[in-house]
Motif scaffolding. Structure first.
Motif, PDB file in Angstrom:
ATOM      1  N   ASN A 218       0.823  -1.209   0.000  1.00 40.85           N
ATOM      2  CA  ASN A 218       0.000   0.000   0.000  1.00 40.85           C
ATOM      3  C   ASN A 218       0.855   1.255   0.000  1.00 40.85           C
ATOM      4  O   ASN A 218       0.535   2.252  -0.650  1.00 40.85           O
ATOM      5  CB  ASN A 218      -0.896   0.020   1.243  1.00 40.85           C
ATOM      6  N   THR A 249      -4.229  -4.092  -3.971  1.00 40.69           N
ATOM      7  CA  THR A 249      -3.766  -2.872  -3.291  1.00 40.69           C
ATOM      8  C   THR A 249      -4.278  -1.589  -3.930  1.00 40.69           C
ATOM      9  O   THR A 249      -4.282  -0.542  -3.285  1.00 40.69           O
ATOM     10  CB  THR A 249      -2.225  -2.806  -3.275  1.00 40.69           C
ATOM     11  N   ARG A 251      -2.702   0.042  -6.245  1.00 42.49           N
ATOM     12  CA  ARG A 251      -1.575   0.850  -6.706  1.00 42.49           C
ATOM     13  C   ARG A 251      -1.387   0.737  -8.214  1.00 42.49           C
ATOM     14  O   ARG A 251      -1.799  -0.248  -8.841  1.00 42.49           O
ATOM     15  CB  ARG A 251      -0.293   0.424  -5.992  1.00 42.49           C
ATOM     16  N   TRP A 398      -7.164  -2.528   0.198  1.00 39.97           N
ATOM     17  CA  TRP A 398      -6.350  -3.510   0.918  1.00 39.97           C
ATOM     18  C   TRP A 398      -6.138  -2.943   2.320  1.00 39.97           C
ATOM     19  O   TRP A 398      -5.225  -2.181   2.579  1.00 39.97           O
ATOM     20  CB  TRP A 398      -5.045  -3.712   0.180  1.00 39.97           C
TER      21      TRP A 398
END
Length: 476
Positions: A218, A249, A251, A398
């Motif tokens: 994260n 996550t 990302r 997450w």
């Protein structure tokens, strides 16, 4: 028959005793039951012998014997003299990652309700279908109108693409499995992110791959040094990555990291499979990323997978592969052993929706923005000790729990009527007990109900969670 060793099971059972006040045999049975329900111990897998597992866990054989006996009584194990104990499930009960039981709210899947415009697109497709009745209906690459529409979409996003670089598949998972068994030989190495999409990992394992993990977090996203070293030291045949709004996550890779990763893969002969099923579901006025392969030099080995399962509806089983023409030809030759093509009617539905796909995506982004903000507010109010990071796109958060109790929390949540996948479902060998993937893609009433269930479960699990910082460091 598959066999899980005592050592492998020990890793999956991570901290099973510390997070439960139940007798040791009950805690052990509960955790093994969750591993079976969660799909981490496959049905038909033989468990370690009682003596071996007791020695590995440092408990008495009586504890393991009692745990196995309870699992047999609840029909999660079957035992035959001379054959050991084999994982099973009670008749009529499916793993929570597959089918929710009656009365359960199922948050194990990151998905949205069907797009409102889907019915109209399907009606139009039904009117178009008779024009295809003169064909055999068996088509391993996809109908021309849809391949052209997908190619045009890539071109508009910045990656010139021709229709013969597209294969239409039965969803993204079918595409990943087909690529895995076509590009990998048994024993080849495959780069994977951790955490990652579990069914992709399963497809790579089924093809015989030896997995090379690279962390995604994260806070920092990809461990860039580890990613570079993994490619340089192991020269994996294939790498499976999610560069846009990574699941779980959220990302995304920077343009610079995309360029470096593609260049490294090209030098070491690694074929990268970029899962872009979430690529166009940015929430916060997103920076418009080019398709992943557009960041490479000419000749870079990069294959992209997409679908409408996340943007339109999971019930429309249409995905695609974008690759060099030579790869598409290999896939055509390999495909017939598993299936004979994607249903024509569903392809027509998707072709109709792609004609106005920007409007589809905008409505979905608004829906997801509201869902993300709602989940963040509910968690901050009801479980403030959890850490939900800001997510710029995708369908999930997450969430950090602050203690390694994800599996125990999942069991407690089931008692509250909520089905949700434990953090280790997205990792390898039992990792990620400190995290929980929570979708924010469900309607408001269901999200409120889910958070209520998690809050109630946390009251039971949270008070048992270890708080000593030194103890926690041992399981990081």
């Amino acid at each position: 028959m598959n066999l899980v060793s005592a050592r492998a099971l020990d890793l999956m059972l991570d901290s099973w005793r510390a997070s439960s006040a139940a007798p040791a045999y009950e805690a052990l049975a509960d955790r093994i039951r969750l591993l079976i329900l969660d799909g981490r111990i496959g049905l038909g897998t033989r468990l370690p012998a009682e003596r071996d597992l007791a020695a590995q866990l440092g408990v008495s054989r009586t504890t393991v014997t009692a745990a196995y006996a309870e699992l047999r009584e609840r029909e999660f194990l079957s035992s035959v003299r001379g054959s050991g104990s084999v994982a099973r499930q009670p008749h009529g009960i499916a793993a929570p990652t597959e089918v929710a039981g009656p009365g359960f709210l199922d948050f194990s899947k990151a998905s949205m309700p069907a797009l409102p415009a889907l019915a109209a697109a399907a009606a139009t497709a039904a009117e178009q279908l008779p024009s295809y009745f003169g064909t055999s209906g068996f088509d391993p690459v996809g109908i021309p109108v849809l391949r052209q529409a997908i190619a045009d979409r890539y071109t508009a996003r910045g990656l010139p693409t021709a229709p013969d670089q597209i294969m239409v598949t039965i969803g993204a998972q079918h595409a990943i499995a087909l690529l895995s068994r076509t590009l990998l030989a048994r024993g080849d190495r495959a780069l994977v992110e951790t955490p990652s999409y579990p069914h992709a990992i399963e497809a790579l394992k089924a093809a015989g791959a030896r997995l090379v993990p690279v962390a995604v977090t994260n806070d920092d996203g990809w461990d860039e040094e580890a990613l570079e070293q993994a490619i340089q030291r192991t020269s994996p045949s294939v790498g499976y990555i999610m560069p846009d709004f990574h699941n779980p996550t959220g990302r995304s890779m920077s343009p610079e990291l995309r360029e470096r990763t593609l260049a490294l893969a090209d030098r070491h002969g690694t074929t990268l499979i970029a899962d872009e099923t979430l690529a166009e579901l940015g929430i916060d006025a997103p920076q418009r990323m080019l398709p992943f392969a557009a960041y490479g030099q000419s000749g870079t080995q990069a294959i992209m997978v997409g679908s409408v399962g996340k943007s339109v509806w999971g019930g429309v089983r249409v995905g695609w592969i974008r690759a060099d023409r030579s790869v598409i030809q290999r896939l055509i030759r390999a495909r017939s052993s598993g299936d004979l093509g994607t249903p024509t009617l569903e392809q027509l539905v998707v072709a109709n929706l792609l004609a106005d796909y920007d409007a589809v995506l905008e409505s979905r982004r608004e829906y997801l923005r509201a869902g993300r903000d709602r989940l963040a507010a509910l968690l901050a109010e009801r479980i403030p000790e959890w850490d939900m990071p800001h997510v710029a796109g995708g369908l999930t958060a997450w969430v950090g729990l602050g203690a390694p109790v994800s599996s125990q929390l999942t069991l407690a949540a089931r008692n509250e009527g909520l089905q949700i996948a434990a953090g280790p479902r997205f990792g390898l060998d039992g990792a990620f007990e400190r995290f929980l993937r929570i979708p924010f893609s469900y309607p408001e009433a269901e999200t409120v109900r889910a958070v209520d269930a998690l809050a109630a479960a946390w009251k039971n699990v949270g008070r048992l969670a270890p708080t000593d910082a030194g103890w926690l460091a041992e399981v990081v």
